[in-house]
Structures are given as structure tokens and as C-alpha cells.
Design an enzyme around this catalytic site. Structure first.
Site, PDB file in Angstrom:
ATOM      1  N   PRO A 212       0.962  -1.178   0.072  1.00 44.90           N
ATOM      2  CA  PRO A 212      -0.014  -0.055   0.003  1.00 44.90           C
ATOM      3  C   PRO A 212       1.011   1.290   0.044  1.00 44.90           C
ATOM      4  O   PRO A 212       2.062   1.342   0.733  1.00 44.90           O
ATOM      5  CB  PRO A 212      -0.712  -0.109   1.452  1.00 44.90           C
ATOM      6  N   LEU A 213       0.363   2.279  -0.711  1.00 40.92           N
ATOM      7  CA  LEU A 213       1.387   3.321  -0.813  1.00 40.92           C
ATOM      8  C   LEU A 213       1.395   4.078   0.555  1.00 40.92           C
ATOM      9  O   LEU A 213       2.541   4.809   0.832  1.00 40.92           O
ATOM     10  CB  LEU A 213       0.562   4.435  -1.859  1.00 40.92           C
ATOM     11  N   CYS A 214       0.461   3.977   1.449  1.00 35.54           N
ATOM     12  CA  CYS A 214       0.657   4.629   2.530  1.00 35.54           C
ATOM     13  C   CYS A 214       1.630   4.334   3.486  1.00 35.54           C
ATOM     14  O   CYS A 214       2.140   4.944   4.376  1.00 35.54           O
ATOM     15  CB  CYS A 214      -0.894   4.829   3.438  1.00 35.54           C
ATOM     16  N   THR A 215       1.732   2.692   3.268  1.00 40.32           N
ATOM     17  CA  THR A 215       2.947   2.129   4.084  1.00 40.32           C
ATOM     18  C   THR A 215       4.335   2.601   3.633  1.00 40.32           C
ATOM     19  O   THR A 215       5.174   2.989   4.408  1.00 40.32           O
ATOM     20  CB  THR A 215       2.933   0.609   3.751  1.00 40.32           C
ATOM     21  N   GLU A 218       4.495   6.423   4.778  1.00 37.40           N
ATOM     22  CA  GLU A 218       4.425   6.725   6.188  1.00 37.40           C
ATOM     23  C   GLU A 218       5.014   5.894   7.421  1.00 37.40           C
ATOM     24  O   GLU A 218       5.686   6.144   8.000  1.00 37.40           O
ATOM     25  CB  GLU A 218       3.102   6.864   6.615  1.00 37.40           C
TER      26      GLU A 218
END
Lengths: 437, 523
Positions: A212-215, A218
Site C-alpha cells: 500500500p502506498l501509505c505504508t 508513512e
């Protein structure tokens, strides 16, 4: 260049293969007739295509040439890289940078006299369906699901059906497929409309790991997260419109350095250049022995298909070589509703449905497959995009039942840029209303 | 050097630099340069072995050109071993190749010491009598032997070696060693002090599932007299408790916790392979024991003292903040390091007892051994003589296989291959050599096969006539594709033995190219 056999050699050269081709057997394919005729078919008539001249492709060309196939074509868009040399045995250090298909064809002809191998240094999509139509059997040595789906669509698109829904035998073009990863591999036989096509058994391909891009942005936790952050996020932000190319060393080095910096910031160990390349290029580890096993199994099935000299594989073999040797051979079943190879996907409409409404219904039903469909019925264009658009546009408002001249069922052929071959729709019109009115 | 790491990149990703180094130190001897042998060697030369020696007395004849890729028309009439050697060397310039222009059978009789200079012997297309001697010879010198055979549309493959000890077995389905139901004190302390309730919603979504599960397990144990949930019902209750502390439905960490909840009660077991190692008399070590067994002895002591294996120490990726995840990772790594230190103490004692220096085994080797402790495996292959000379074990296995629908044909092929060899020993030719005698040969071959079954004590079963007829039809043909499959499999076994990674075959294998399947003859 094809080499000519020395005089007197050709006859005795096929001694071992002739045991199978000249002798009758009890465990053979349907209609097997031993003798000179089947030899002639194998040696002089059959034309096979090998897709891919990589790890499997090199082996396949060798295996097919030494199995008596003498007319072979090979297609591959790639050039030779140093990292190919541990398994793609037709290539040498001096060949690095040259076309795989061209060098492979040349080497096989040098070694095995009497065989003619024609190379095609291009993408498979560059060739029209007629190109593929010309071969008797297509053997796949590919490493991607996308390429397999593409050729599957083309080959299944050749299928034509009789009015009773049975397939026209002469339109079946068989394929043999192999794949490997490390010590594991598979070989399979695809006879469109008889055995499952790639689409029928798409679940056999493992899903690719995507983070996932948020992983990535962030909460990175592993070296792979840092590398993918550099590759998918940082490159675009810093290098802007510049297109990333994994084969440009400076690009790879930049990704690696960014990933190292990111990893240091978060205190994450394990970013190496080797790991970076593996993640960014999605490298599948590969060794010569597994390719040899899988390709030879494919070539053997090609021989059986061509001559019927023995019982054929039914229809999928899995090979696992990491813990001892374990194989599992299983006859997978066709998906009767497969949108690529089946006689048609059943779709029900109302009597009042117009062509335009049907097209909207289909786009909603197959969002992955259809966006801008064209539709034909019994060889007649109902709605076509492009130069016939204006001519066929008036049909959009017409009812399907009228376009089908009152028939309440039939097969519509749908084409779309998103599809690799035509989609068959087995249409049934709910005529209950018709009786009431 | 840089080219080398690029050249071997795709395989180093599988067996690592250390595996590659083992490969680059290997000297292989190939007996018989037909397609089966050449295809085996081809795969090993590509992989980067140190050297090979090809042994064959034949000269190149036209029929070779229809099956053998390492020969071409210019080689007709020349020495086969020499021509094959030349073509194989072209595949990889860093590999040394030589040839011996002699019959392997003669060499075994006349010059047995010839074989002792190699690290691995690959014998292809050879009959029983010579293989019996070769197996003895190789076992005496502790050199692994691989036997490969292609025969028409079937093949046979076997590894011969007294014991092959594997540390890095690299199983496909690795069980995560997390100890969620019984954490060690440091982990327990961290988990108990971890206050989930005080976290804001965003951080709550990033609590690693390992922590969620360990807290749930702790709570359950406190409420159930120290026991973990044991029934289906109790396990569902525990999952319901986990669900009850969710704050919203988009918490992926909770989804992960629920789908991993079984790790609380599914504790990593100690498999039968490891048990066999720990219980082996070889753990009674002495000055000439191998490093593997000395390490196994230390591991046995560690297990006796702690009741468990050293912690593997890695943590699978899970939804988490970077900070939480790295903290958990650190706790697991520290415990693994502590276990390695404890094993090292045991090891030093053991080394002292057997009169070896206490640093005789490197810290790296100890570490790798401990990380893989749960998956250690020793592969034993029985002597070739036990397979050939009739034994109760072989008879029982053949009886079992011939009674199973999916293996009876392959068991029959196994018997028929041995029958074909005996036929050859008697008649000086293989069955089906002449077109004119196919039918007669079939009856003769069947009679020999039935005799072999009787010798092995297999009663009331027969070999199917269809297969007898096919074996005669094959006429000992060595088809290129079957040879490439057997050669590929033989090379794969060679690599496993050389790199000491993955698990080699522990019994003879039959490949049936008619139905594309394999059967192991477990002796």
C-alpha cells in the site's frame, strides 16, 4: 543459415526417435499410425512457433530441433544480458546486446543440421493474428501473465463454432506452455475449447505482492518498503517527468541511494543493490536445471500432439524440486463460462432492449474487458467503431430482437480495444413479454 | 569478478554467495556422454562448477546427431568424450573441462582410485553390475554419486550417499516461530506494558497484530487458569474478544490479527526430521565427527535444558508503525542472539570434550545452524546393493505401490527397467533391438520381470502387457527430451548436494514420460 546433412547421415540419425514413430504401440494417442508418413509430417510439414528465446526458449529450440521438428520460428523482443548467461545456454559473453531470437536461431541451426529456425526480433503484439494463424502448434516460453493472456486471447479468437454450438475442429490451435521459478515449474497443454485456457485457470498464477502506498510513504518496515518508496514515490517527486528505466545503471543507482538514505532514516537494515534490483525489476530467480526440465516436458508434449506417438499429458504438470522431487499431474477443467474460450457468455435481455442498452449492460458487466465495444451478429456488423461508425450508428436505437430478425437467441461477437480476442455473447431474449403483448 | 556476480545473479538469489562458492569448488566426473549425461553436465557448467571430466569410449555416429546437442556433423567418427568436452567448455569459460577416452565400466575395474579425486560422480546409462561396484567405491571415499537413466519414455534417478546433512532446507511453507502463546519474559514485559487504550485512532490502527494477539492470549490465560483456548468454541470466543476491542471496521491490523489468530495455539512443532537428528546415535560425538553432528549434539543439550529450539528470530511483515515493528523485530532478534549464545556455550563444552579447539566452528556457521534448527534434515539413501539384491523392504514397497492406482504403472516400469538390464546382461542387447523380434522379446522381458518380482517376494501381481510392449518398443532409445528432463533433475539434485541447501532425493525416482508423472520408490 540452415546446414545440410552430410550424405547418408539423415536416415540413421533419427534411430532413437524412429523407435516411437515407426513401431506400433499400445499406449498411443488417437489415430496414431506408425510409418514414414508420420515422420514426413513431423519433419517436413509441421511449422511450430516458440514464443520467447529466454531461459525456456533456448531449451525449447534445442529440444524441438532434436525431436525432429525442422520448421521453427521464434519471437522475442529482448536483447542478451550478462545475467542471462547462467541458463540461456545458446548465448555467449560476446553476444551481449544482440537480439536473443536472432542469436538463438543461428546457434541451433549451426549445431543441428537440417533445421530451419526463423527469428523475429519484435514484440508479440507487433504481429497480426494471421502471423500466429500460420503455425500448427505454438509453444510458450514466457515469464509474464500479461503476455500469456495476450496470446491466449489471440489463439482463442481463432475458434469458430457451428450453429449447434460445437467447435469447428480446424479452428483449434493448440498451445503448450511452461513456466519456472527457482526449483519449481509447470508445463501444460492448452487445446482451446477442449482443455482450459489461461483465462479459465487464471487463479493458478499467484497474485503479485504490492505494498500500500501509505505504508511506503508513512510506515516503512522493511528494506523492500524503502526501495519501493524510492522507486514509486521519490523518483516522480524529484526527477519529475523523466521516465524511469531499470536498465539504465544511473537510474538504478539513484533508486538504491535513495532507498539507503530512507532506510537509515528509519533505522531499517537490509537495503543492498542486489535487493534493490530484485524488487524494482521484480526479478524471478532462475536456474538452468528447472528450465531444462520444464522445456523438455513441453517439447515432448509438442511431439505427442504432432504425431500421437504416445498418450498426451492431461493437462497440467506441476514440478517441485526443492524438497526431494514431487510432481503433480492434474486434468484441470474448462470454465464453461470463460469469456475468452467458451462458446459464449450467457447474457439475458428483455425484448425491448436496444443495441445501445445492451452495450451499456455489457460494459457494466465486464468493466475490465469492455469500454468501447463493437458488435456483430452472424458476420454482419451491428455497430462498429472507426470508419463504419457512421454507417452502423442508426442500429444503436434499434431493438436487438429486430436486429436478429426475430430470433430469441444467438451468438453476438463483441470486440474491444481492451480485449485480446473477441468476446462471444450467448444472448437469450426474454420473450415472455412478447407473448403477453 | 563483477561480471561473475552479474552472470550468476539469478541463481545467487536462490542459494546465496556461499552456495555459489561451494559450486565453484566442485569437480564433477561424468560417466557416459550421451544426452542424459551431457544435459546434466550442461546445467552444472552453466551454474559455474570448477571443473568436469567426461568419460566415454565411444566414437560419434550418425544416431548421436539426432539426440545429442553437444555434438555436430563435423564430429562424426571422432572421440565422443573429446567432442562433448569441447562443446561443453564453450558454455562457460571459467569452467575447466577434460575427458577420458575409456569405458566407465573398464575404469571402475582397472583404476578405482581414478574416482577419488572428484567431489561428485554422475553415472548415466549404466547397468546394475558396474553401478554396484561404483556405489561401494564412492561410499568408501565419501563421494556422493548420482545415477541417471533415460530409457524410451521413462527415466530413473537416484542419489547414492550414506548421509547428506542439510542445515538450510528452505522449506516452502515455513511456520513462523513467534511464540505468541508463550512469550519469553522480555517480550511478555513489552507486550504487557504496551497500552493500546491510550493510543489515538490512527496509531491504534497501526498496533502490530502480534501485540494484539499476545495481549488477547495473556488475558485469556489469566481468565482460564493459565491455559490457552483448546476447543473450536473457545478459539471462537477468543476471536470474538479480539473483535470486541476494535474501534472501527477499517482497521487492517485487526483483520490481520483475526486471520493470524491460530498462531496463538498452533505452536511451532519439532518435526520428525529434526527429532531423527536429535535422537540419532551420531549425536554421541567424537573427535572425527563432522561439524553438523557436533552442532547437533550442542543443539540436543540446548533442547534438553530449555525444552525448545533456538528462536528463529525473524518477524513477518505486518501493518504497524515503523517504531512498533522495529521494536518487536529487535526483541525477537535479541532473543535469537541469546539462544545462539547459549548454544555456543554448549558447543564449546562439546568441542572441549572431544578434544577439538573451542573455536573450531565459526560463529557464522553456528548462527545459520540455530536459525534453521527447526528444519534440519539428514537424508539417508540405502546402498544400491540393497535395492538390487532383493530385500524385504523393496518387496514391501513394490507391493504397496503396485496396489495403488496412481503409482502401479510406475512401479511396473521400475521393475521392467531392471528386467531390461538383466535381459541385456543375458542377451548382449536390450529388448526390442531388432524390429523382427519385438513379440518374442516382450514374452522374454515379461518373464524376467516376473522373476524379479518373485525374487523380491512380491506375489499375486503382474506387470501389465501394455507396459511390457512399450518397453520393447522403446528399444533402449535415449530420446533427447527425456534425457533433458532426467539431466535437469539430476543437475538439480547435484546442486542441492553441492550447495548443501534444499533437500536431496532420499529414494529412487521413476519418471513416466507417457503420463508425465513421477513416483518415488521408498525403500
Amino acid at each position: 543459415m540452415k546446414r545440410v546433412a552430410p550424405p547418408g547421415v539423415e536416415r540413421s540419425r533419427w534411430r532413437d526417435l524412429d523407435r516411437l514413430l515407426l513401431r506400433s504401440g499400445n499406449l498411443v494417442g488417437p489415430g496414431f499410425e506408425p510409418g514414414e508418413e508420420v515422420k514426413e509430417i513431423l519433419h517436413d510439414m509441421l511449422h511450430v512457433l516458440v514464443i520467447g528465446a529466454g531461459g525456456l526458449g533456448c531449451e525449447l529450440l534445442k529440444d524441438l530441433a532434436l525431436t525432429g521438428f525442422k520448421k521453427i520460428d521464434v519471437i522475442d523482443m529482448d536483447t542478451i544480458d550478462v545475467s542471462n548467461l547462467n541458463r540461456q545456454f545458446l548465448f555467449r559473453m560476446k553476444d551481449v546486446g544482440k537480439s536473443k531470437a536472432t542469436v538463438a536461431a543461428e546457434r541451433v541451426m549451426q549445431r543441428v543440421h537440417g533445421v530451419s529456425v526463423t527469428p523475429h526480433f519484435c514484440r508479440i503484439e507487433d504481429k497480426p493474428p494471421e502471423f500466429y494463424q500460420a503455425f500448427h502448434i505454438i509453444v510458450l516460453g514466457l515469464d509474464s501473465v500479461e503476455a500469456r493472456s495476450w496470446i491466449n486471447g489471440v489463439v482463442c479468437g481463432f475458434l469458430e463454432y457451428e450453429d449447434d454450438g460445437s467447435v469447428k475442429q480446424e479452428t483449434i490451435k493448440p498451445m503448450v506452455d511452461g513456466g519456472t521459478e527457482g526449483f519449481k515449474g509447470h508445463s501444460r497443454v492448452i487445446i482451446p475449447s477442449v482443455t482450459p485456457c489461461f483465462q479459465c485457470t487464471m487463479w493458478l498464477f499467484p497474485p503479485q505482492t504490492k505494498f500500500p502506498l501509505c505504508t511506503l510513504a508513512e510506515t516503512p518496515r522493511s528494506a523492500a518498503h524503502c526501495i519501493e518508496w524510492a522507486h514509486l514515490i521519490q523518483w516522480g517527486q524529484v526527477r519529475g517527468a523523466e521516465v524511469f528505466d531499470a536498465d539504465v545503471p544511473e537510474h538504478m543507482k539513484w533508486i538504491y541511494e535513495q532507498a539507503v538514505a530512507r532506510a537509515e532514516l528509519f533505522n531499517i537494515p537490509g537495503v543492498t543493490l542486489q535487493h534493490t534490483q530484485g524488487v524494482v525489476k521484480n526479478i524471478i530467480p532462475a536456474i538452468p536445471s528447472t528450465n531444462a526440465i520444464v522445456a523438455a516436458s513441453c517439447a515432448l508434449e509438442t511431439l505427442k500432439m504432432a504425431t500421437m506417438c504416445s498418450t498426451g499429458m492431461s493437462n497440467y504438470m506441476m514440478y517441485m524440486g526443492a524438497a526431494g522431487i514431487y510432481t503433480h499431474t492434474v486434468a484441470y477443467e474448462k470454465d464453461p463460462e470463460c469469456i475468452v474460450c467458451s462458446a459464449g457468455v450467457p447474457v439475458a435481455i428483455e425484448e425491448s432492449t436496444t443495441l445501445e442498452e445492451l452495450m451499456q449492460q455489457l460494459c457494466a458487466q465486464f468493466p475490465e474487458k469492455l469500454a468501447t465495444p463493437s458488435v456483430s451478429f452472424q458476420g454482419c456488423n451491428l455497430y462498429m467503431r472507426g470508419i463504419f461508425e457512421e454507417e452502423t450508428r442508426p442500429n444503436l436505437a434499434k431493438r436487438i430482437i429486430d436486429l436478429m430478425e426475430g430470433a430469441t437467441s444467438g451468438v453476438l461477437i463483441v470486440n474491444d480495444k481492451k480485449l485480446h480476442g473477441p468476446l462471444r455473447i450467448q444472448l437469450s431474449i426474454n420473450a415472455a413479454q412478447a407473448m403477453q403483448t | 569478478m563483477e561480471d561473475k556476480s552479474k552472470r550468476y545473479d539469478r541463481q545467487i538469489r536462490i542459494w546465496g554467495e556461499h552456495g555459489q562458492t561451494q559450486l565453484e569448488n566442485t569437480q564433477v566426473c561424468l560417466l557416459n556422454c550421451g544426452p542424459t549425461g551431457n544435459e546434466t553436465l550442461k546445467n552444472l557448467v552453466l551454474g559455474g562448477i570448477a571443473s568436469f571430466t567426461a568419460v566415454d569410449a565411444a566414437t560419434v555416429e550418425p544416431a548421436d546427431l539426432g539426440t545429442n546437442f553437444m555434438l555436430d556433423a563435423d564430429n562424426l567418427g571422432q572421440t565422443k568424450a573429446k567432442c562433448v568436452c569441447g562443446h561443453l567448455k564453450e558454455l562457460n569459460e571459467s569452467v575447466n573441462g577434460s575427458f577420458v577416452d575409456e569405458k566407465p565400466e573398464t575404469l571402475i575395474e582397472s583404476n578405482p582410485s581414478f574416482f577419488t579425486s572428484f567431489t561428485l560422480i554422475i553415472a548415466t546409462q549404466m547397468g546394475e553390475a558396474s553401478l554396484l561396484k561404483l556405489d561401494e567405491l564412492c561410499r568408501q571415499s565419501n563421494i556422493p554419486l548420482i545415477i541417471a537413466r533415460s530409457y524410451g519414455l521413462m527415466g530413473y534417478l537416484r542419489v547414492c550417499s550414506d548421509e547428506l546433512c542439510v542445515v538450510e532446507t528452505k522449506p516452502d511453507n515455513k511456520v513462523e516461530d513467534l511464540r505468541l502463546g508463550a512469550p519469553w519474559p522480555e517480550l511478555e514485559k513489552y507486550v504487557m506494558e504496551f497500552d493500546m487504550n491510550s493510543l489515538d485512532d490512527k496509531t491504534y490502527k497501526h498496533v502490530p497484530w502480534a501485540i494484539i494477539l499476545m495481549q488477547a492470549a495473556r488475558k485469556w490465560k489469566d481468565e482460564h487458569g493459565g491455559n490457552l483456548p483448546s476447543s473450536y468454541k473457545e478459539r471462537n470466543e477468543l476471536k470474538a474478544q479480539i473483535r470486541s476491542i476494535r474501534r472501527s471496521l477499517d482497521e487492517e491490523n485487526f483483520d490481520e490479527a483475526l486471520s493470524n489468530a491460530h498462531w496463538i495455539w498452533a505452536l511451532p512443532t519439532i518435526g520428525s526430521e529434526v527429532r531423527t537428528v536429535l535422537e540419532s546415535p551420531k549425536t554421541e560425538v567424537h573427535s572425527s565427527s563432522s561439524d553438523f553432528w557436533v552442532l547437533a549434539a550442542a543443539l540436543k543439550n540446548f533442547y534438553a535444558a530449555t525444552g525448545d529450539m533456538p528462536l528463529e528470530g525473524s518477524v513477518p511483515d505486518m501493518t504497524s508503525t515503523t517504531e512498533f515493528y522495529l521494536e518487536i523485530q529487535r526483541l525477537y532478534r535479541e532473543k535469537a542472539d541469546a539462544d545462539i549464545a547459549a548454544v555456543t556455550v554448549q558447543l564449546k563444552e562439546t568441542l572441549n570434550e572431544i578434544g577439538r579447539p573451542s573455536d573450531a566452528i565459526s560463529p557464522e556457521d553456528i548462527k545459520v545452524f540455530c536459525k534453521n534448527a527447526r528444519n534440519l534434515q539428514v537424508v539417508w539413501n540405502t546402498k544400491f546393493s540393497e535395492e538390487c539384491e532383493g530385500s524385504a523392504a523393496v518387496g514391501a514397497e513394490l507391493t504397496r505401490l503396485m496396489g495403488l492406482e496412481d503409482s502401479s504403472a510406475n512401479a511396473a516400469l521400475y521393475v521392467l527397467l531392471r528386467a531390461a538390464d538383466r535381459f541385456n546382461a543375458t542377451h548382449g542387447r536390450f529388448p526390442g533391438f531388432f524390429d523382427s523380434e519385438l513379440d518374442e522379446d516382450a514374452s522374454r522381458l515379461k518373464a524376467v520381470a516376473m522373476q524379479i518380482l518373485a525374487d523380491q517376494g512380491v506375489a499375486n501381481v503382474s506387470v501389465p502387457d501394455d507396459l511390457v510392449a512399450e518397453m520393447c518398443r522403446f528399444g533402449a532409445a535415449e530420446l533427447h527430451c527425456v534425457a533433458a528432463i532426467m539431466g535437469g533433475a539430476a543437475a538439480q539434485e547435484a546442486i542441492k548436494i553441492i550447495t548443501r541447501q534444499f533437500v536431496p532425493l532420499d529414494s529412487p525416482l521413476i519418471f513416466n514420460a507417457m503420463s508425465s508423472n513421477t513416483t518415488l520408490i521408498k525403500i
